[in-house]
Each structure stands twice: as structure tokens, then as C-alpha cells.
Motif scaffolding. Structure first.
Motif, PDB file in Angstrom:
ATOM      1  N   GLU A   6      19.954   6.627  -4.367  1.00 34.01           N
ATOM      2  CA  GLU A   6      20.124   5.269  -4.714  1.00 34.01           C
ATOM      3  C   GLU A   6      18.880   4.777  -5.685  1.00 34.01           C
ATOM      4  O   GLU A   6      19.284   4.021  -6.525  1.00 34.01           O
ATOM      5  CB  GLU A   6      20.148   4.205  -3.555  1.00 34.01           C
ATOM      6  N   LEU A   7      17.788   5.376  -5.230  1.00 36.88           N
ATOM      7  CA  LEU A   7      16.628   5.055  -5.968  1.00 36.88           C
ATOM      8  C   LEU A   7      16.584   5.402  -7.607  1.00 36.88           C
ATOM      9  O   LEU A   7      16.209   4.853  -8.509  1.00 36.88           O
ATOM     10  CB  LEU A   7      15.231   5.457  -5.325  1.00 36.88           C
ATOM     11  N   ARG A   8      17.296   6.679  -7.575  1.00 37.70           N
ATOM     12  CA  ARG A   8      17.444   7.186  -8.922  1.00 37.70           C
ATOM     13  C   ARG A   8      18.243   6.289  -9.869  1.00 37.70           C
ATOM     14  O   ARG A   8      18.363   6.344 -11.044  1.00 37.70           O
ATOM     15  CB  ARG A   8      17.768   8.624  -8.956  1.00 37.70           C
ATOM     16  N   ALA A   9      19.283   5.589  -9.202  1.00 35.93           N
ATOM     17  CA  ALA A   9      20.363   4.974  -9.787  1.00 35.93           C
ATOM     18  C   ALA A   9      19.934   3.552 -10.371  1.00 35.93           C
ATOM     19  O   ALA A   9      20.603   2.761 -10.944  1.00 35.93           O
ATOM     20  CB  ALA A   9      21.575   5.139  -9.164  1.00 35.93           C
ATOM     21  N   ILE A  30      18.743  -5.853  -6.868  1.00 39.25           N
ATOM     22  CA  ILE A  30      18.921  -4.376  -6.298  1.00 39.25           C
ATOM     23  C   ILE A  30      20.256  -4.408  -5.487  1.00 39.25           C
ATOM     24  O   ILE A  30      21.052  -3.531  -5.534  1.00 39.25           O
ATOM     25  CB  ILE A  30      17.772  -4.133  -5.399  1.00 39.25           C
ATOM     26  N   HIS A  31      20.499  -5.584  -4.514  1.00 37.48           N
ATOM     27  CA  HIS A  31      21.458  -5.180  -3.581  1.00 37.48           C
ATOM     28  C   HIS A  31      22.837  -5.177  -4.425  1.00 37.48           C
ATOM     29  O   HIS A  31      23.777  -4.733  -4.074  1.00 37.48           O
ATOM     30  CB  HIS A  31      21.574  -6.572  -2.439  1.00 37.48           C
ATOM     31  N   GLU A  32      22.821  -6.054  -5.426  1.00 40.44           N
ATOM     32  CA  GLU A  32      24.083  -6.051  -6.092  1.00 40.44           C
ATOM     33  C   GLU A  32      24.414  -4.742  -6.976  1.00 40.44           C
ATOM     34  O   GLU A  32      25.639  -4.409  -6.956  1.00 40.44           O
ATOM     35  CB  GLU A  32      23.772  -7.206  -7.387  1.00 40.44           C
ATOM     36  N   LYS A  33      23.344  -4.089  -7.335  1.00 41.30           N
ATOM     37  CA  LYS A  33      23.393  -2.910  -8.128  1.00 41.30           C
ATOM     38  C   LYS A  33      23.966  -1.890  -7.077  1.00 41.30           C
ATOM     39  O   LYS A  33      24.664  -0.714  -7.470  1.00 41.30           O
ATOM     40  CB  LYS A  33      21.868  -2.497  -8.781  1.00 41.30           C
ATOM     41  N   VAL A  34      23.362  -1.732  -5.915  1.00 38.43           N
ATOM     42  CA  VAL A  34      23.537  -0.988  -4.839  1.00 38.43           C
ATOM     43  C   VAL A  34      25.068  -0.800  -4.252  1.00 38.43           C
ATOM     44  O   VAL A  34      25.862   0.036  -4.621  1.00 38.43           O
ATOM     45  CB  VAL A  34      22.802  -0.658  -3.538  1.00 38.43           C
ATOM     46  N   LEU A  35      25.450  -2.067  -4.044  1.00 35.34           N
ATOM     47  CA  LEU A  35      26.975  -2.240  -3.811  1.00 35.34           C
ATOM     48  C   LEU A  35      27.894  -1.933  -5.073  1.00 35.34           C
ATOM     49  O   LEU A  35      29.013  -1.406  -4.902  1.00 35.34           O
ATOM     50  CB  LEU A  35      27.188  -3.918  -3.668  1.00 35.34           C
ATOM     51  N   ALA A  36      27.197  -1.996  -6.348  1.00 34.73           N
ATOM     52  CA  ALA A  36      28.039  -1.553  -7.538  1.00 34.73           C
ATOM     53  C   ALA A  36      28.192   0.135  -7.940  1.00 34.73           C
ATOM     54  O   ALA A  36      28.924   0.600  -8.416  1.00 34.73           O
ATOM     55  CB  ALA A  36      27.773  -2.337  -8.651  1.00 34.73           C
ATOM     56  N   LEU A  37      27.500   0.809  -7.137  1.00 31.49           N
ATOM     57  CA  LEU A  37      27.273   2.177  -7.184  1.00 31.49           C
ATOM     58  C   LEU A  37      28.745   2.749  -6.973  1.00 31.49           C
ATOM     59  O   LEU A  37      29.140   2.446  -5.994  1.00 31.49           O
ATOM     60  CB  LEU A  37      26.339   2.814  -6.450  1.00 31.49           C
ATOM     61  N   PRO A  38      29.034   3.758  -7.726  1.00 25.01           N
ATOM     62  CA  PRO A  38      30.284   4.535  -7.505  1.00 25.01           C
ATOM     63  C   PRO A  38      30.086   5.106  -6.089  1.00 25.01           C
ATOM     64  O   PRO A  38      29.055   5.601  -5.813  1.00 25.01           O
ATOM     65  CB  PRO A  38      30.601   5.579  -8.637  1.00 25.01           C
TER      66      PRO A  38
END
Lengths: 362, 362
Positions: B205-208, B340-348
Motif C-alpha cells: 500500500e505504501l508503495r502505491a 490517503i484513504h481515498e487512494k487506498v480504497l481506490a487500489l485494485p
């Protein structure tokens, strides 16, 4: 697991493992041969490199043999690669010799992960032991403490931790000669957190069991170097981080000390007066003294030397293997683990999960 | 969370917390008042004890006030007890004042568990933050590193670790002034174990993510003191053990050093020459410099001083609180965590669980 009928202790050496192999392996064996005349060594590795080194130590050469192989496990080999492709490596052949009864113990300064995986695959775990652990010494204000697991298992069950406590206590007894080792379970002491469930359940079980030592309860990180206990039990993730953090802190202080003595002419003169005393300090904190980690819980003695060890350090690792064979370490563990497992199974169910302290209402 | 309209930074002090309260609290505030003239202090505690201490510092007295309470949380009070019975304690009233907008920050040298539990109960966690963490400094060869969690949460999800990375980076930026903090995730480096699942998922997650710093990957225990990174992220169990193990190791070396200088007359003479240099070393490794742990992730700045801190140490803890208020630490976190939370949720989904390396066949 025992020494042979003539009283000899046969030790298989991975001559090609470590940063300075095979030189420090042969020279380390020469030192160990003087310290422990009952040792008989077999060197596994490149004969062309080992023979000239061995020629310099006549007594050692007379009591040693070489099994040639041109293959070796490299320091940066992946575990899976080493397992698949390292079947004729010096490390693997040395381990095999223990399994085949040709040696009582194997010592290697090679790739930790590969050594652990190969040893586990070839030697198998002892009956009653679910997981092997990495066990080694930690310097303290009072002497030395045994700590495990230092990295074999990133997650452990309470039963694993109980096994580690038993094996660690027998290790302290065998190698350090502590009669009734005090055993501590590593935990966090702050009031807000009573520790993880696995640690709390393990503590309950340890309190209820008849151990080869005395369970004194939880210890915190700063209790390790105080020497409060002889055995520190923890999972491999925490143990590995704690050991390496301590190593890093020690190196930092050593570096601070050096730069302090070089920081002024007065300090340099001060060092000239104090250097004899500091030589003793260096000896006391010498990492070579603490070299030799054991993979406990395997059907065979497998000792890991630090990869960067010199001949003194490697000789100390051989000394650990020698003591474990001589004092029948694995036989003691087998007997005790059997007893422990019977008692754990016999514990009443309500002992097993203590309720956490409530932390909700205000 | 902000300083008030006049530019003053109002800080609530638990005058009764810590081993040497209220003396070191008042004297520490006097030092901080000189360093940070914009500070305005309110002392919560026993007026009869605080007034005569304050009388010795006219400038401080002129800009401070006292809120009297005869109650206090004791160092060995259980968390649940403190929460239930400590509603009129100096600690609780000081925390309340932040919640009520009467102060921008609270500093206490009292019972860590009680302070954490009360602060969490009164101030609540910030939107988007699941768990607050304890964040503090670690001395390194290069300066200081920020480390968290040091004991608030014994178990953490990957998402908790991601939040800690974000908050730690903003802390390093705010308090240490590091422009683009390097962030490392604490792990075990041996080949046989690739780390726990939670750590591996957090790393993915941190890499993304686009972080307020640079994620450099895993660090091991001995990398902390090397100063490889500005922020070390880990769970509260591992962090607490690592911090305390480092403290214990440092104390052991300090004790070895003292006994070395006392071990002979020559060594004593050596110390006389080198003592000026050693005074500098002591200053460099002075734990007072690293005093002041923050409970990050709460709606309000709550700083914990070491219970045994002296006035210098307590003044440093106040300094940490002052910086966090002045540089709007919590506002920065709120904004970033939302992103961050928006992006984590958006990760495939397939990014989330990397497969472990197989270790079975040989």
C-alpha cells in the motif's frame, strides 16, 4: 545425537559458508581442536582450497577428513533456490551427514535462511515440537542471557512459546551451566496494553507447568540487558527486531566512543592512560564471545555462526555445538517436551484464556 | 488545534504527573517560557504546592494561571481505575481544557496508560484515523529518527501502519524540519521469513500511495540507529520492545564505560584527560534531548514526558507540543489522511495481498 562409542564428538563443518570461508572455518576448527580434543571434524567443500589450509595444522589434519564438493550456497541465494539447487552444496552435504549418523552436529557460517530451511527439511523437527526456533546469547550486565526465537517464526502460537521456554531453559542449563534457569516472557509493560493474547495465554500455561527452570513472568525490553532472567522467550519477529536493535545501539555507542577519544588531544592522551582498561571492556563486549546460534527443536544439532565471524568466533560456535552434543541437549529436550505436552493437554479449559482488563467506560 | 488570535500558544500542564512533580513541571515551564515566549501555561494541580514554586519565576507567573485540584492519577493506578475515578484529576482536567478549546495542547509526565486512555476518551481520534499511536524520537548516528507506534496498539492492521507512516512523516517534517522524510517499515530481513502478512500488505500500500515523504521499503532493527530513515513504522508491541531494548543496551554500555574508567588508577587518570570530551558525548546521548512522545491521531495535541524527566527534559517535551501547535501538525494530518484513504480504497484488489515465496519442496 550422542557422541560415538570412543567418546569422539564428530562435527560436520560447512567449509564454504560465511564471508571468510574456507580460511576461518579451518583455522577456527584448529582452535577448537585444541580446546576440545575429543572433536573430529569433516570439512565439506572445495578440497583444493581446504587442503593447503589444513596442511598448516598437523594435529587437526590428523584427526580430520574432507568431503569434496564444488557447489556452495551463496550468501544472497533465495531460500527456495538453495533448497532446489543446493542438493550437492557443502551446506547440504554437511547437514545430510548428521541425518545419516556420520556426525553428531553441523556448524555453518553460511546463509541463515537456507541453513534453517535445509536443516528443517533434512533433519525434521523433534517429536512434540511444532516449530524449531533460533536460539542465541545476549550480553547482559550480569553475564549472558539465552534468547529465542530470533527469527525462525514470524508468528507463534502460545504452544510454540511454551516449547521455546522449555528448550531455552535446557539450553541455558547445558551451555551456560545455570542450574535452575529463570525464564521470562517478553512483553510490553505499559498499563494501557497488557500484551497480545498469544503472550498472555502462554504465560498462563507456563505458570501451570512444571518447567526445567523457574517462570518469573513478563519481562520488558530493558529487562533483557539487566540480566533479570536467564532465558527470554518471544516470537521470531519481535526477537529478531530486538536483537538487531540492540546490535545497532551497541555499534552506535562504540562509534560515539571512538569519535569521543579522537575529538581532542586531551582525549587522545586520556585514551593512552585508559587503553588497558578499554581492552578489557572490548573483550567483555566482544561479539565473538556470543557467536553460535542454535536451531533448537530439530532432530540433530545445527549451529549457525555469524557470517562475518573470524576464526575465534567460529571456534566459539563449534564450542556451542560440542557442549550440546556432550551434554545430550536433544535427548533432554525430547524427554521434557513429552512431559510438558501431556500436562498442557491436561490443563482445565478455563486456565487457557484469561480475560483482558476492561478499558472502555470512564 | 491552532494558536489563538494573539499568536499565543496555550499549553495545559498536568502539574502533578511524574516522579518529581510539581517541581520539575513548574521549573520546566520556566525554561520553556524563555525559549518560547509565545507560550501561556495553565497548571492543573495542587495550588498550595504550585504557588510557591511559581513565585520564584516572575515572568512565568505573570503569564500563567493555576486551576486547583487536589486529585491526581498515581503512577501505578490501573487504567480502568484512573478512567473511572480520575475525573477531577490534574491529568484529566488538563486534557479536558484542550477539548474545551481553552488550550491548544496538554503535556503530562504522568502514568502513560492513563494519559493515553483519557486522551483517547476525551479528545477522540481524528476523522479517518482508526487508532492513535505513540510517536517519539530515537537517537541515531546521523541525528534523530521518528518512530511509531511505541506501545499504544499491540496489534495493527496494514491500514493502521499506513496511517502511522503518514503521521510519522508529518511529525518528522514538523518537529525535525526534514523536508522529504524517508519512511521505513520495520521488518525481519532474514531470507527464511519475509515478514508478517500485515507488514507485507502495508508495504504494498505504501508503495502505491503518494506520501508526505519517500517510502524506502523495509528496515531491520540495526538500521534504526544507522539513521537510514527519518521515520520507522511498526506495531506497538514491536516498537515498545525495540525502544526499551535500545534503552537497556545504552544503559548497559554506559555502566560498562563507568566501571572501565574506575577499574584502575591509570584509567582514572585517563578519564581526567578525556572528561571534557565525554561531557560532550553525554550531551549527545542525553535522553532528555529525546523527551516528549506524542499521541498522534487524536483531535488535540497530547504530549507525554518521561515520568523521570527533570526540568530540562520537561521543557523539551513542552517544546515538542509548541512546535506541533505552531506548525499546525493536526491540520496537516487531517488533510493528508483524507487523501490517503481515498487512494487506498481506490487500489485494485490484486495489489493488496502479495503471495508469499514458496518454501516447501526441495
Amino acid at each position: 545425537m550422542n557422541n560415538d562409542s570412543n567418546g569422539a564428538v564428530r562435527i560436520a563443518l560447512d567449509a564454504m559458508g560465511g564471508d571468510h570461508a574456507p580460511k576461518i572455518v579451518v583455522n577456527g576448527a584448529a582452535i577448537a581442536q585444541i580446546r576440545y580434543p575429543a572433536c573430529q571434524f569433516t570439512f565439506y567443500g572445495d578440497e583444493a582450497q581446504i587442503t593447503p589450509l589444513l596442511a598448516k595444522h598437523k594435529d587437526l589434519a590428523a584427526r580430520s577428513s574432507i568431503v569434496h564438493t564444488s557447489e556452495r550456497v551463496l550468501a544472497d541465494d533465495k531460500v527456495a533456490h538453495a533448497l532446489r539447487n543446493g542438493r550437492n552444496s557443502s551446506m547440504r552435504l554437511a547437514i545430510n551427514s548428521v541425518h545419516e549418523g556420520k556426525a553428531e552436529a553441523v556448524v555453518s557460517a553460511g546463509n541463515t535462511g537456507a541453513l534453517m530451511a535445509m536443516a528443517k527439511f533434512v533433519l525434521k523437527t523433534m517429536p512434540g515440537i511444532d516449530r524449531p526456533a533460533i536460539c542465541a546469547f545476549f550480553p547482559t550486565l550480569k553475564g549472558e542471557t539465552v534468547m529465542l526465537d530470533l527469527g525462525a517464526n514470524v508468528e507463534c502460537t502460545p504452544e510454540n512459546l511454551v516449547d521455546f521456554a522449555v528448550m531455552g531453559a535446557i539450553f541455558a542449563n547445558t551451555v551456560l551451566g545455570v542450574h535452575q534457569p529463570r525464564i521470562g516472557l517478553l512483553n510490553v509493560g505499559s498499563e494501557e496494553i497488557k500484551g497480545r493474547d498469544d503472550v498472555r495465554v502462554a504465560a498462563q500455561e507456563l505458570r501451570a507447568l512444571e518447567l526445567p527452570g523457574e517462570f518469573i513472568g513478563y519481562v520488558e525490553g530493558d529487562d533483557i540487558t539487566k540480566g533479570l532472567v536467564d532465558v527470554v522467550v518471544t516470537d521470531g519477529f519481535t526477537g529478531n527486531v530486538a536483537l538487531k536493535t540492540a546490535e545497532g545501539t551497541a555499534k552506535m555507542y562504540s562509534s560515539f566512543l571512538k569519535s569521543t577519544f579522537k575529538s581532542s588531544w586531551l582525549a587522545r592522551i586520556g585514551y593512552l592512560f585508559a587503553q588497558a582498561a578499554f581492552k578489557k571492556l572490548r573483550k567483555r563486549t566482544d561479539p565473538r564471545t556470543y557467536n553460535g546460534a542454535l536451531f533448537v527443536g530439530l532432530k540433530g544439532v545445527c549451529v549457525k555462526s555469524h557470517g562475518g565471524a573470524d576464526e575465534i568466533g567460529f571456534a566459539n560456535a563449534i564450542g556451542v555445538a560440542y557442549d550440546l552434543v556432550k551434554y545430550k541437549f536433544n535427548d533432554q529436550i525430547s524427554a521434557r517436551v513429552q512431559l510438558i505436552h501431556e500436562k498442557v493437554l491436561a490443563l482445565p479449559a478455563e486456565v487457557k484464556v484469561p480475560a483482558p482488563e476492561p478499558i472502555a467506560a470512564a
